[in-house]
Write a protein that holds these residues in place. Structure first.
Motif, PDB file in Angstrom:
ATOM      1  N   ASP A  28      43.958 -23.285 -28.715  1.00 61.46           N
ATOM      2  CA  ASP A  28      43.806 -22.868 -27.334  1.00 61.46           C
ATOM      3  C   ASP A  28      43.947 -21.354 -27.246  1.00 61.46           C
ATOM      4  N   LEU A  29      42.869 -20.679 -26.950  1.00 59.62           N
ATOM      5  CA  LEU A  29      42.879 -19.224 -26.901  1.00 59.62           C
ATOM      6  C   LEU A  29      43.811 -18.689 -25.823  1.00 59.62           C
ATOM      7  N   GLY A  30      44.115 -19.494 -24.837  1.00 55.42           N
ATOM      8  CA  GLY A  30      44.983 -19.069 -23.749  1.00 55.42           C
ATOM      9  C   GLY A  30      46.396 -18.731 -24.162  1.00 55.42           C
ATOM     10  N   TYR A  31      46.777 -19.085 -25.368  1.00 54.28           N
ATOM     11  CA  TYR A  31      48.112 -18.777 -25.879  1.00 54.28           C
ATOM     12  C   TYR A  31      48.111 -17.577 -26.818  1.00 54.28           C
ATOM     13  N   SER A  54      46.596 -14.009 -21.038  1.00 56.56           N
ATOM     14  CA  SER A  54      45.997 -14.339 -19.746  1.00 56.56           C
ATOM     15  C   SER A  54      45.010 -13.287 -19.267  1.00 56.56           C
ATOM     16  N   GLY A  55      44.980 -12.144 -19.934  1.00 59.04           N
ATOM     17  CA  GLY A  55      44.143 -11.044 -19.499  1.00 59.04           C
ATOM     18  C   GLY A  55      44.817 -10.116 -18.514  1.00 59.04           C
ATOM     19  N   ASP A  75      38.264 -20.076 -20.517  1.00 54.50           N
ATOM     20  CA  ASP A  75      37.509 -21.321 -20.378  1.00 54.50           C
ATOM     21  C   ASP A  75      36.336 -21.354 -21.346  1.00 54.50           C
ATOM     22  N   LYS A  76      35.746 -20.195 -21.596  1.00 51.33           N
ATOM     23  CA  LYS A  76      34.653 -20.085 -22.550  1.00 51.33           C
ATOM     24  C   LYS A  76      35.138 -19.771 -23.956  1.00 51.33           C
ATOM     25  N   LYS A  77      36.448 -19.620 -24.099  1.00 53.18           N
ATOM     26  CA  LYS A  77      37.056 -19.319 -25.391  1.00 53.18           C
ATOM     27  C   LYS A  77      36.453 -18.062 -26.001  1.00 53.18           C
ATOM     28  N   PHE A 103      53.049 -14.634 -22.179  1.00 51.88           N
ATOM     29  CA  PHE A 103      52.376 -13.997 -21.072  1.00 51.88           C
ATOM     30  C   PHE A 103      52.692 -12.508 -21.004  1.00 51.88           C
ATOM     31  N   GLY A 104      51.659 -11.701 -20.916  1.00 50.35           N
ATOM     32  CA  GLY A 104      51.823 -10.271 -20.771  1.00 50.35           C
ATOM     33  C   GLY A 104      52.113  -9.514 -22.040  1.00 50.35           C
ATOM     34  N   GLU A 105      52.239 -10.214 -23.151  1.00 53.63           N
ATOM     35  CA  GLU A 105      52.564  -9.559 -24.408  1.00 53.63           C
ATOM     36  C   GLU A 105      51.312  -9.000 -25.061  1.00 53.63           C
ATOM     37  N   LEU A 106      51.405  -7.748 -25.512  1.00 59.37           N
ATOM     38  CA  LEU A 106      50.319  -7.082 -26.219  1.00 59.37           C
ATOM     39  C   LEU A 106      50.692  -6.873 -27.676  1.00 59.37           C
TER      40      LEU A 106
END
Length: 126
Positions: A28-31, A54-55, A75-77, A103-106
């Motif tokens: 899951d790219l969202g992580y 999250s962008g 959503d489009k990975k 979240f928010g980590e770079l």
């Protein structure tokens, strides 16, 4: 394992634009935070830009700030890097990379990234 594939590179004239894409599969790219790096012949690989999972957060190298834009569509990975006002010195093999992040980590350093794509060539020449 997260797998990454880049595409969108090519030959462009100075001042031109390209959109690079980094397509993910396997996890899951969202992580994951995603970064773009580039390497020119005879030079070390350098960080170009990164985006949080999250962008919500982004960062850019000073050399590309104001010209490049990173974005993502989980959503489009896919993560994108829009290259504008290209200069000959932007010529390089561009890689995307990813690392598990909150979240928010770079991620700013090569060593922080666990997964890498094969690279896509960007050549800026008249």
């Amino acid at each position: 394992q997260l797998q990454l594939v880049e595409f969108g590179g090519g030959l462009v004239h100075p001042g031109g634009s390209l959109r690079l894409s980094c397509s993910a599969s396997g996890l899951d790219l969202g992580y994951y935070a995603v970064g773009w790096f580039r390497q020119a012949p005879g030079k070390e690989r350098e960080g170009v830009s990164c985006i949080s999972s999250s962008g919500s957060m982004t960062t850019y190298a000073e050399s590309v700030k104001g010209r490049f834009t990173i974005s993502r569509n989980n959503d489009k990975k896919t993560v994108y890097l829009d290259l504008n006002s290209l200069k000959p010195e932007d010529t390089a093999l561009y890689y995307c990379a990813s690392a598990f992040a909150r979240f928010g980590e770079l991620k700013r350093l090569e060593g922080e990234y666990d997964y890498w794509g094969q690279g896509t060539q960007v050549t800026v020449s008249s």
